[in-house]
Scaffold this active site. Structure first.
Site, PDB file in Angstrom:
ATOM      1  N   LYS A 258       5.431  21.424  17.089  1.00  0.00           N
ATOM      2  CA  LYS A 258       6.129  20.323  16.414  1.00  0.00           C
ATOM      3  C   LYS A 258       7.602  20.696  16.380  1.00  0.00           C
ATOM      4  CE  LYS A 258       6.185  17.743  12.027  1.00  0.00           C
ATOM      5  NZ  LYS A 258       7.277  18.259  11.208  1.00  0.00           N
TER       6      LYS A 258
ATOM      7  N   HIS B 272       9.613  15.189  15.951  1.00  0.00           N
ATOM      8  CA  HIS B 272      10.265  14.517  14.822  1.00  0.00           C
ATOM      9  C   HIS B 272      11.550  13.922  15.397  1.00  0.00           C
ATOM     10  CE1 HIS B 272      11.996  14.974  10.443  1.00  0.00           C
ATOM     11  NE2 HIS B 272      12.082  13.747  10.910  1.00  0.00           N
TER      12      HIS B 272
ATOM     13  N   GLY C 232       4.275  11.379   7.625  1.00  0.00           N
ATOM     14  CA  GLY C 232       4.440  12.371   6.564  1.00  0.00           C
ATOM     15  C   GLY C 232       4.495  11.724   5.194  1.00  0.00           C
ATOM     16  N   ARG C 233       5.724  11.444   4.726  1.00  0.00           N
ATOM     17  CA  ARG C 233       5.919  11.048   3.331  1.00  0.00           C
ATOM     18  C   ARG C 233       5.126   9.817   2.917  1.00  0.00           C
ATOM     19  NH1 ARG C 233      12.242  11.697   4.178  1.00  0.00           N
ATOM     20  NH2 ARG C 233      11.483  11.095   6.235  1.00  0.00           N
TER      21      ARG C 233
ATOM     22  N   CYS D 278      11.456  22.964  11.062  1.00  0.00           N
ATOM     23  CA  CYS D 278      11.854  23.125   9.663  1.00  0.00           C
ATOM     24  C   CYS D 278      13.271  23.674   9.581  1.00  0.00           C
ATOM     25  CB  CYS D 278      10.859  24.061   8.979  1.00  0.00           C
ATOM     26  SG  CYS D 278      11.241  24.253   7.267  1.00  0.00           S
TER      27      CYS D 278
ATOM     28  N   ASN E 215       7.037  11.276  15.392  1.00  0.00           N
ATOM     29  CA  ASN E 215       7.061  11.456  13.933  1.00  0.00           C
ATOM     30  C   ASN E 215       8.440  11.087  13.400  1.00  0.00           C
ATOM     31  OD1 ASN E 215       7.902  14.164  11.900  1.00  0.00           O
ATOM     32  ND2 ASN E 215       6.397  12.663  11.206  1.00  0.00           N
ATOM     33  N   GLY E 216       8.444  10.583  12.153  1.00  0.00           N
ATOM     34  CA  GLY E 216       9.700  10.335  11.456  1.00  0.00           C
ATOM     35  C   GLY E 216       9.862   8.877  11.054  1.00  0.00           C
ATOM     36  N   GLY E 217       9.841   8.649   9.724  1.00  0.00           N
ATOM     37  CA  GLY E 217      10.180   7.318   9.206  1.00  0.00           C
ATOM     38  C   GLY E 217       9.132   6.239   9.431  1.00  0.00           C
TER      39      GLY E 217
ATOM     40  N   MET F 274       5.055  21.184   3.117  1.00  0.00           N
ATOM     41  CA  MET F 274       4.994  22.292   2.152  1.00  0.00           C
ATOM     42  C   MET F 274       4.782  21.770   0.747  1.00  0.00           C
ATOM     43  SD  MET F 274       5.658  25.363   3.235  1.00  0.00           S
ATOM     44  CE  MET F 274       6.932  26.506   3.590  1.00  0.00           C
TER      45      MET F 274
HETATM   46  C1  LIG Z   1       7.833  17.883   1.031  1.00  0.00           C
HETATM   47  C2  LIG Z   1       7.912  18.062   2.533  1.00  0.00           C
HETATM   48  C3  LIG Z   1       7.553  19.280   3.085  1.00  0.00           C
HETATM   49  C4  LIG Z   1       7.586  19.463   4.477  1.00  0.00           C
HETATM   50  N1  LIG Z   1       7.121  20.642   5.010  1.00  0.00           N
HETATM   51  C5  LIG Z   1       6.997  20.762   6.368  1.00  0.00           C
HETATM   52  C6  LIG Z   1       6.324  21.874   6.945  1.00  0.00           C
HETATM   53  O1  LIG Z   1       5.807  22.758   6.267  1.00  0.00           O
HETATM   54  N2  LIG Z   1       6.261  21.924   8.311  1.00  0.00           N
HETATM   55  C7  LIG Z   1       6.800  20.943   9.115  1.00  0.00           C
HETATM   56  O2  LIG Z   1       6.698  21.023  10.344  1.00  0.00           O
HETATM   57  N3  LIG Z   1       7.421  19.881   8.579  1.00  0.00           N
HETATM   58  C8  LIG Z   1       7.496  19.754   7.237  1.00  0.00           C
HETATM   59  N4  LIG Z   1       8.044  18.614   6.699  1.00  0.00           N
HETATM   60  C9  LIG Z   1       8.506  17.540   7.604  1.00  0.00           C
HETATM   61  C10 LIG Z   1       7.363  16.554   7.883  1.00  0.00           C
HETATM   62  O3  LIG Z   1       6.299  17.181   8.547  1.00  0.00           O
HETATM   63  C11 LIG Z   1       7.863  15.382   8.748  1.00  0.00           C
HETATM   64  O4  LIG Z   1       8.293  15.891   9.978  1.00  0.00           O
HETATM   65  C12 LIG Z   1       9.023  14.630   8.093  1.00  0.00           C
HETATM   66  O5  LIG Z   1       8.773  14.375   6.725  1.00  0.00           O
HETATM   67  C13 LIG Z   1       9.291  13.317   8.825  1.00  0.00           C
HETATM   68  O6  LIG Z   1       8.153  12.473   8.782  1.00  0.00           O
HETATM   69  P1  LIG Z   1       8.053  11.252   7.713  1.00  0.00           P
HETATM   70  O7  LIG Z   1       9.331  10.463   7.836  1.00  0.00           O
HETATM   71  O8  LIG Z   1       6.842  10.473   8.143  1.00  0.00           O
HETATM   72  O9  LIG Z   1       7.923  11.866   6.365  1.00  0.00           O
HETATM   73  C14 LIG Z   1       8.026  18.413   5.318  1.00  0.00           C
HETATM   74  C15 LIG Z   1       8.385  17.192   4.740  1.00  0.00           C
HETATM   75  C16 LIG Z   1       8.313  17.005   3.366  1.00  0.00           C
HETATM   76  C17 LIG Z   1       8.679  15.655   2.776  1.00  0.00           C
END
Ligand SMILES: Cc1cc2nc3c(=O)[nH]c(=O)nc-3n(C[C@H](O)[C@H](O)[C@H](O)COP(=O)(O)O)c2cc1C
Length: 351
Positions: free
Chosen positions: A154, A186, A248-249, A115, A226-228, A34
């Protein structure tokens, strides 16, 4: 306390063989985020990788059915392959929105069951749906009946006290009866009471092994982890156990090392790779177009702040845009000025 829903007895099953073959390659994707994975961000990401699957931010069914649809669905054709992520739990509304995804030319439609935000829990959207696998299966079933696009999910490892592997197993077993064959997991549970969405991405521990076990138990499903995950080396290690990796991040905050190498390392497509400065320059025609449409400079270029992460002049690049990008007269010239800080030999190394 979360109540476990009963196993389904009435979910209509969609035969995968009756559906067109899912041609999307999900070995690597950028997660839905988001406010982050906006169309502008995705256009930028696409300049670095041709093949990585890009997800939209989550869009709720309410926003699409009652709101400014064009605003939420519009994207640039360069963004393909692109998946629309939906938030909702009303099967009929989700079906209507899945049809919109197809009409608008998306390549995939994904249901958000991960979420943890309060705002979405009140409307039965996101991670709280992990307590209602049968409803999730009905939603995915209706979505598949409404579109020829691949319909994916997801989700989390669990929520609150529904955090055993058995619950996760039962969730996947139930949901798969809808005909959905692609599960992005995740690898941490969500805690719905007391943790913010941000904390929910950091505090519950990651348990990758559970995602691997799901793939081992359901080899016919496509399982994406997914995750980290922060590097392509880590992604490669996960790919020994699962079908795909979603980042993601790290892909947003430091996109170049991941995305510029992704085509060669993950997808086996060895084409020439532009350097960071060239990527920024390739973005300029799009930026000019967006500014001509009335978009404020900073709203577009904020997604590029991580491009020069750790590079000489990167900090000045970011500072110049943060300090000057909000001004009313800010435009492409402001962006070009910021780029002068990262032009080789133009400024001292302070990063
Ligand atoms: C700013 C932000 C907004 C996010 N918005 C969503 C979203 O709209 N839908 C969703 O499924 N996950 C959302 N997530 C979660 C990410 O899709 C992802 O599952 C989570 O960050 C873990 O992955 P990462 O460790 O690679 O960041 C969001 C994460 C962040 C940081």
């Amino acid at each position: 306390m979360t109540i476990l829903a009963p196993l389904p007895d009435s979910v209509s099953t969609v035969s995968n063989s009756a559906r067109p073959r899912d041609l999307i390659n999900r070995r690597l994707s950028v997660a839905p985020m988001m406010d982050w994975t906006t169309s502008d961000a995705r256009v930028f990401h696409r300049l670095m990788s041709r093949h990585t699957l890009l997800y939209t931010e989550m869009v709720t069914t309410g926003a699409l059915i009652h709101g400014d649809r064009e605003r939420f669905l519009r994207y640039d054709t360069s963004e393909h392959p692109i998946a629309l992520q939906l938030g909702g739990s009303n099967p009929r509304e989700l079906a209507e929105c899945a049809r919109m995804a197809e009409d608008w030319g998306y390549d995939e439609v994904n249901l958000n069951v991960g979420c943890p935000s309060d705002r979405v829990q009140n409307n039965m959207i996101g991670a709280c749906l992990m307590a209602h696998p049968q409803l999730v299966a009905e939603c995915l079933s209706e979505m598949q009946a409404a579109t020829r696009l691949p319909v994916t999910i997801k989700h989390r490892l669990g929520i609150d006290d529904l955090d055993s592997f058995e619950h996760l197993h039962r969730f996947v077993e139930t949901v798969k009866q809808s005909g959905c064959h692609s599960f992005t997991i995740h690898a941490r549970k969500a805690i719905l009471d007391g943790l913010s969405p941000k904390e929910n991405r950091e505090i519950p521990p990651l348990i990758y092994e559970r995602v691997y076990r799901i793939k081992a138990l359901f080899p016919e499903l496509e399982v994406i982890i997914n995750g980290g995950i922060k590097t392509l080396d880590e992604a490669q290690a996960h790919l020994k156990h699962v079908d795909g990796v979603m980042i993601g991040r790290e892909a947003y905050q430091n996109p170049y090392p991941i995305l510029s190498q992704a085509d060669a390392v993950i997808f086996g497509d060895n084409h020439a790779i532009a350097d960071r400065l060239a990527i920024a320059e390739q973005f300029i025609p799009y930026l000019e177009r967006r500014i001509a449409e009335g978009a404020p400079l900073y709203a577009v270029v904020k997604h590029l702040l991580g491009l020069f992460h750790g590079q000489r002049g990167g900090r000045q690049f970011r500072r110049h845009l943060s300090e000057n990008g909000h001004q009313r007269e800010a435009g492409v010239a402001t962006f070009r000025e910021a780029l002068r800080f990262v032009t080789p030999n133009s400024m001292p190394d302070e990063d």
